[in-house]
Enzyme design. Sequence first.
Site, PDB file in Angstrom:
ATOM      1  N   GLY A 191       0.834  -1.192   0.000  1.00  0.00           N
ATOM      2  CA  GLY A 191       0.000   0.000   0.000  1.00  0.00           C
ATOM      3  C   GLY A 191       0.868   1.241   0.000  1.00  0.00           C
ATOM      4  O   GLY A 191       2.024   1.206   0.453  1.00  0.00           O
ATOM      5  N   GLN A 232       2.780  10.054   1.435  1.00  0.00           N
ATOM      6  CA  GLN A 232       4.100   9.418   1.456  1.00  0.00           C
ATOM      7  C   GLN A 232       4.961   9.838   0.265  1.00  0.00           C
ATOM      8  O   GLN A 232       6.181   9.699   0.300  1.00  0.00           O
ATOM      9  CB  GLN A 232       3.961   7.888   1.460  1.00  0.00           C
ATOM     10  CG  GLN A 232       3.332   7.338   2.726  1.00  0.00           C
ATOM     11  CD  GLN A 232       3.241   5.833   2.686  1.00  0.00           C
ATOM     12  OE1 GLN A 232       2.270   5.295   2.177  1.00  0.00           O
ATOM     13  NE2 GLN A 232       4.255   5.155   3.188  1.00  0.00           N
ATOM     14  N   CYS A 265       6.064  -0.175   6.985  1.00  0.00           N
ATOM     15  CA  CYS A 265       5.628   0.992   6.215  1.00  0.00           C
ATOM     16  C   CYS A 265       6.780   1.429   5.326  1.00  0.00           C
ATOM     17  O   CYS A 265       7.926   1.485   5.789  1.00  0.00           O
ATOM     18  CB  CYS A 265       5.242   2.109   7.183  1.00  0.00           C
ATOM     19  SG  CYS A 265       4.717   3.625   6.367  1.00  0.00           S
ATOM     20  N   LEU A 266       6.475   1.757   4.081  1.00  0.00           N
ATOM     21  CA  LEU A 266       7.535   2.172   3.160  1.00  0.00           C
ATOM     22  C   LEU A 266       8.208   3.466   3.618  1.00  0.00           C
ATOM     23  O   LEU A 266       9.323   3.754   3.210  1.00  0.00           O
ATOM     24  CB  LEU A 266       6.974   2.347   1.740  1.00  0.00           C
ATOM     25  CG  LEU A 266       6.479   1.052   1.062  1.00  0.00           C
ATOM     26  CD1 LEU A 266       5.894   1.363  -0.307  1.00  0.00           C
ATOM     27  CD2 LEU A 266       7.603   0.037   0.943  1.00  0.00           C
ATOM     28  N   HIS A 284      -4.268   1.188   7.770  1.00  0.00           N
ATOM     29  CA  HIS A 284      -2.918   1.774   7.777  1.00  0.00           C
ATOM     30  C   HIS A 284      -2.839   2.931   6.778  1.00  0.00           C
ATOM     31  O   HIS A 284      -2.367   4.022   7.117  1.00  0.00           O
ATOM     32  CB  HIS A 284      -1.903   0.668   7.433  1.00  0.00           C
ATOM     33  CG  HIS A 284      -0.485   1.132   7.341  1.00  0.00           C
ATOM     34  ND1 HIS A 284       0.503   0.678   8.185  1.00  0.00           N
ATOM     35  CD2 HIS A 284       0.128   2.002   6.496  1.00  0.00           C
ATOM     36  CE1 HIS A 284       1.645   1.265   7.866  1.00  0.00           C
ATOM     37  NE2 HIS A 284       1.451   2.070   6.850  1.00  0.00           N
ATOM     38  N   GLU A 285      -3.316   2.689   5.557  1.00  0.00           N
ATOM     39  CA  GLU A 285      -3.227   3.739   4.526  1.00  0.00           C
ATOM     40  C   GLU A 285      -4.175   4.901   4.841  1.00  0.00           C
ATOM     41  O   GLU A 285      -3.829   6.062   4.634  1.00  0.00           O
ATOM     42  CB  GLU A 285      -3.531   3.164   3.140  1.00  0.00           C
ATOM     43  CG  GLU A 285      -2.593   2.050   2.687  1.00  0.00           C
ATOM     44  CD  GLU A 285      -1.129   2.390   2.810  1.00  0.00           C
ATOM     45  OE1 GLU A 285      -0.755   3.572   2.726  1.00  0.00           O
ATOM     46  OE2 GLU A 285      -0.336   1.447   3.030  1.00  0.00           O
ATOM     47  N   HIS A 345      -2.684   7.362   7.125  1.00  0.00           N
ATOM     48  CA  HIS A 345      -1.716   8.281   6.507  1.00  0.00           C
ATOM     49  C   HIS A 345      -2.388   9.578   6.054  1.00  0.00           C
ATOM     50  O   HIS A 345      -1.767  10.637   6.057  1.00  0.00           O
ATOM     51  CB  HIS A 345      -1.055   7.633   5.284  1.00  0.00           C
ATOM     52  CG  HIS A 345       0.135   6.782   5.598  1.00  0.00           C
ATOM     53  ND1 HIS A 345       1.250   7.266   6.235  1.00  0.00           N
ATOM     54  CD2 HIS A 345       0.403   5.477   5.332  1.00  0.00           C
ATOM     55  CE1 HIS A 345       2.155   6.294   6.358  1.00  0.00           C
ATOM     56  NE2 HIS A 345       1.661   5.189   5.822  1.00  0.00           N
TER      57      HIS A 345
HETATM   58 ZN    ZN Z   1       2.599   3.384   5.745  1.00  0.00          ZN
END
Ligand code: ZN
Length: 153
Positions: A46, A51, A88-89, A130-131, A134
């Site tokens: 995701g 991000q 998480c990226l 999670h997304e 953000h």
């Molecule tokens: Zn993340």
Amino acid sequence: MALRKIFTDDAPCLYKTAKPVTEFNERLHTLLDDMKDTMYNAEGVGLAAPQVGVLRRVFVIDVGNGPVEFINPKIISTGGVQGGYEGCLSFPERRGYVERPNCVVIRAFDRYGNTFELKGEELMARALLHENDHLDGKVYLRLVKEPPEGFKE
Ligand code: ZN
């Protein structure tokens, strides 16, 4: 198609509230295409627009069943509980145990401005929450806790 830079750690864009998308135009489509490329390139499941430094309410997810794009999403309901390790990226090399609802119903727009509703369970529910966090400037690290004794991945 292009890769975008993924902002990490204490980059301010990760901690701000994103604004709704108002125009479902070519610019949005380019953002979505770039975000998918960037997510696959980084081997993530995701990626949310903040991000990549874009403070709009947009994210993409692919938990293995193909990509889904979410614009101006709204969590309609949640149920149950699941615990598991999350990454998480934007925080490479880190992981942490997080508890979240096991089931989520979400309503969003697609890239053309049509609404749709989707029910996600397990990994999909985790990714959706999670997304979605953000978009409100929240990162998963705030939820990390000790796993229950004997927890196996
Ligand atoms: Zn993340």
